[in-house]
Design a protein around this motif. Sequence first.
Motif, short mmCIF file in Angstrom:
data_model
loop_
_atom_site.label_atom_id
_atom_site.label_comp_id
_atom_site.label_asym_id
_atom_site.label_seq_id
_atom_site.Cartn_x
_atom_site.Cartn_y
_atom_site.Cartn_z
N ARG A 287 0.82 -1.22 0.00
CA ARG A 287 0.00 0.00 0.00
C ARG A 287 0.85 1.27 0.00
NH1 ARG A 287 -5.28 -0.94 -1.24
NH2 ARG A 287 -5.62 1.18 -0.47
N ARG A 288 2.17 1.14 -0.06
CA ARG A 288 3.00 2.34 -0.11
C ARG A 288 3.10 2.86 -1.55
NH1 ARG A 288 5.29 3.53 4.58
NH2 ARG A 288 5.29 1.90 6.17
N LEU A 289 3.32 4.15 -1.67
CA LEU A 289 3.46 4.74 -2.99
C LEU A 289 4.72 4.20 -3.67
CD1 LEU A 289 2.55 8.47 -2.18
CD2 LEU A 289 1.06 6.67 -3.07
N THR A 290 4.68 4.15 -4.99
CA THR A 290 5.82 3.66 -5.75
C THR A 290 6.29 4.72 -6.73
OG1 THR A 290 4.56 2.72 -7.60
CG2 THR A 290 4.83 1.34 -5.62
N ALA A 291 7.43 4.47 -7.36
CA ALA A 291 7.98 5.40 -8.35
C ALA A 291 7.48 5.09 -9.76
CB ALA A 291 9.51 5.34 -8.31
N ASP A 292 6.67 4.07 -9.91
CA ASP A 292 6.21 3.68 -11.24
C ASP A 292 5.33 4.77 -11.85
OD1 ASP A 292 7.49 1.30 -10.80
OD2 ASP A 292 5.70 0.29 -10.04
N PRO A 293 5.64 5.23 -13.08
CA PRO A 293 4.84 6.30 -13.70
C PRO A 293 3.45 5.83 -14.10
CG PRO A 293 6.50 5.49 -15.23
CD PRO A 293 6.78 4.82 -13.92
N ALA A 294 3.32 4.60 -14.55
CA ALA A 294 2.01 4.09 -14.97
C ALA A 294 2.12 2.57 -15.05
CB ALA A 294 1.62 4.67 -16.33
N PRO A 295 1.08 1.84 -14.77
CA PRO A 295 -0.18 2.38 -14.23
C PRO A 295 0.00 2.76 -12.76
CG PRO A 295 -0.23 -0.01 -14.26
CD PRO A 295 1.06 0.38 -14.92
N MET A 296 -0.94 3.49 -12.24
CA MET A 296 -0.86 3.91 -10.85
C MET A 296 -0.87 2.69 -9.92
SD MET A 296 -3.48 7.14 -10.58
CE MET A 296 -3.29 8.61 -11.56
N ASP A 297 -0.09 2.78 -8.82
CA ASP A 297 -0.19 1.74 -7.80
C ASP A 297 -1.53 1.90 -7.08
OD1 ASP A 297 0.26 3.43 -5.22
OD2 ASP A 297 1.93 4.00 -6.52
N GLN A 298 -1.94 0.89 -6.31
CA GLN A 298 -3.29 0.87 -5.75
C GLN A 298 -3.53 2.02 -4.77
OE1 GLN A 298 -4.15 -2.48 -3.16
NE2 GLN A 298 -1.97 -2.98 -2.98
N GLN A 299 -2.52 2.43 -3.99
CA GLN A 299 -2.75 3.52 -3.05
C GLN A 299 -2.84 4.85 -3.77
OE1 GLN A 299 -3.55 2.86 -0.12
NE2 GLN A 299 -3.25 4.64 1.19
N GLU A 300 -1.98 5.07 -4.74
CA GLU A 300 -2.04 6.30 -5.52
C GLU A 300 -3.37 6.41 -6.25
OE1 GLU A 300 0.12 8.11 -9.48
OE2 GLU A 300 1.34 6.93 -8.08
N LEU A 301 -3.85 5.31 -6.80
CA LEU A 301 -5.14 5.32 -7.49
C LEU A 301 -6.27 5.67 -6.54
CD1 LEU A 301 -6.72 4.76 -10.10
CD2 LEU A 301 -6.88 2.36 -9.39
N ALA A 302 -6.23 5.11 -5.32
CA ALA A 302 -7.28 5.41 -4.34
C ALA A 302 -7.24 6.87 -3.93
CB ALA A 302 -7.10 4.50 -3.12
N LEU A 303 -6.05 7.44 -3.75
CA LEU A 303 -5.92 8.84 -3.34
C LEU A 303 -6.42 9.78 -4.44
CD1 LEU A 303 -2.39 8.56 -1.69
CD2 LEU A 303 -4.51 9.09 -0.48
#
Length: 637
Positions: A287-303
């Motif tokens: 659930r921590r943010l990642t450096a991946d530009p796309a696709p969004m990780d699950q926490q970034e997508l939820a935020l």
Amino acid sequence: MPQWGPYCRGLVATRCAPKTCTTPTNSWDATCVALAEQECGAACGTDPGVQQGLCKSYLPNQTNPACSGVDLTVGVPCGGTIPVCNRGTMPAPAGIAIHRYPAGAGQLPSSAPSRILNSCSPTGGTLACTTAQPIAPGECISVAGCTGVADGMELIVNPPGPGQIAECQCGNNGSIYQSAMCESPGCIATASVSMIRPATLFVALDRSVSMVVNSSGDSVSASRWNPARAALRTFFEDPASAGLGVALRFWPHDNPGPCNDAAGTCPAGAVSGCNLPIVPFDGTAARRLTADPAPMDQQELALVNALYPGPGANADTPMYPALNGATTWAINYKNMHPEEEVAVVLVTDGIPSNCDTVPNHIGDLARNAYDNHGVRVHAVGFGNSNAEIINLIATRGGGRAFNLTAGAGLATTLRDALVSIRGQALPCDVTVPLAGASDPASVSVVHVNSAGTETVLTPRADLASCGQGWYFADATNTSVKLCPQTCTALRDTPGKVRATVPCVTTSLTPMTTSWERYHGACPPGTKTQWGFLRYRTATPGDSSVEFFVRAADAPADLAGATVRLAATAHAVPTDTRICDETSTPPCAINLFDVLQELPDARNEYLEIQMRLNPTSTGGGGVQVQDWEITYSCPDSE
């Protein structure tokens, strides 16, 4: 040696209640012995009349496990700098004051009754300087640039006042300033340390009506709500936020629980639902943010989904329940994840309305979170917010205050504020010691994991040359930055990153201590008779420690008294490093014989001095760990 009298036993009862010493033996019982160890680091026996002071020095990186907060100490200044260490188990923030006092001002602790307590309330001081960086548990920094200091002045770190932080104990906060260069007892590599550990933020975002409409009914979304959520989105999507844990709560807002200005939630926001995030975070790596530009990780997508379109504007600005809920969530999370850096970020465009609007009450929520639980509280204000309240929350919460301007530029300034907060929560840079700034080639950077295993990191020319390793932040060579890959990797293995600069090794010379005075206080009709000297030392190789004594009936006569060698501690040719009841055979130096019987052996005052001799090759490591001198009071006839 005289037994403890009623006065001394009374002090134990009053200073350490409900602890007491038993009567009528006038001796320390087991409870008192344990208390002395716990409160003072002093050891004493349970036999009547036996006292033994044992000074316990801290080793590098050592902390006091009994201190759940911050415990600052000041070392011996030298070379124009003042060493400040943190022996607690929580990081100490930057900006802690160091006050100077005139020489002989009497603000430092002593062994006299109540003086340790008095040292916690020094008076008449003047600000000399402040600590420029946080101090991790077990670490020390050298504070330079102090003004108005002169040899002999007394120094106190963290004195009483508006900027004072809570400490486990304050009796060790003082020292005496001296400007001489640092030399013997040896060379220790200088170091600056950054704690690398997971970090989590609870973002409490104001969604009151004023974020979209002003008092005249005109829309202000373009200058408040829209740039605010754009800044948050940019921050969440930033690759540099990788590894960050984020929970999000809108306020006032009743999803997933009531958090508004109605009677049901004012002022107990933590009870009513303000501590329930709309985007939760459970502490897992997934659930921590990642450096991946796309696709969004699950926490970034939820935020991002929570921000766009975002909830409807709702009610006024119930700041007390919002901050109460935010700090409650953060405290609970910190209790479950004590190894993490946990912080609250309160973002608002207004002033407290309804509920409890007293600024000090709101500020005390932040103070409790930081002082009692190690949770920092940052505050960001814009629009109609009040700078004094924003500053108060951040100051008491050990965090940072940002008073911004509403408008299109808010998207940039709020993002920058969040980046600054992230930099404090996720440090991936380390200050370089002064010697390294002038000699960059001497700097080495080492990662130390929680098990104490050290790994030397690879130096890189710059960010563009990064893979794994580190590089200098700029041409001043005063700061080291970890390469992004290294920074991300190390957050999964909490520990420390240390920038070290080895100093030039020098050959040591003998060091002689000042004279330590003892007064044999005997009742009328009796006279002092000096008894035995016991000691414990460490003497590597062919090093040694010599103990000298002299005695006189008046302090003024001590300087002219005959100096006698009482004992020599060494490992070779025979082992005499320890001379006490644990030695084989049991050992004690008879001072009556050393002082050549009468009259010196029965003088009222005795002084002891020690000379620490290095090895024949100039090596160090010589220590006097403790010593004990006894006397009795036989009849004077």
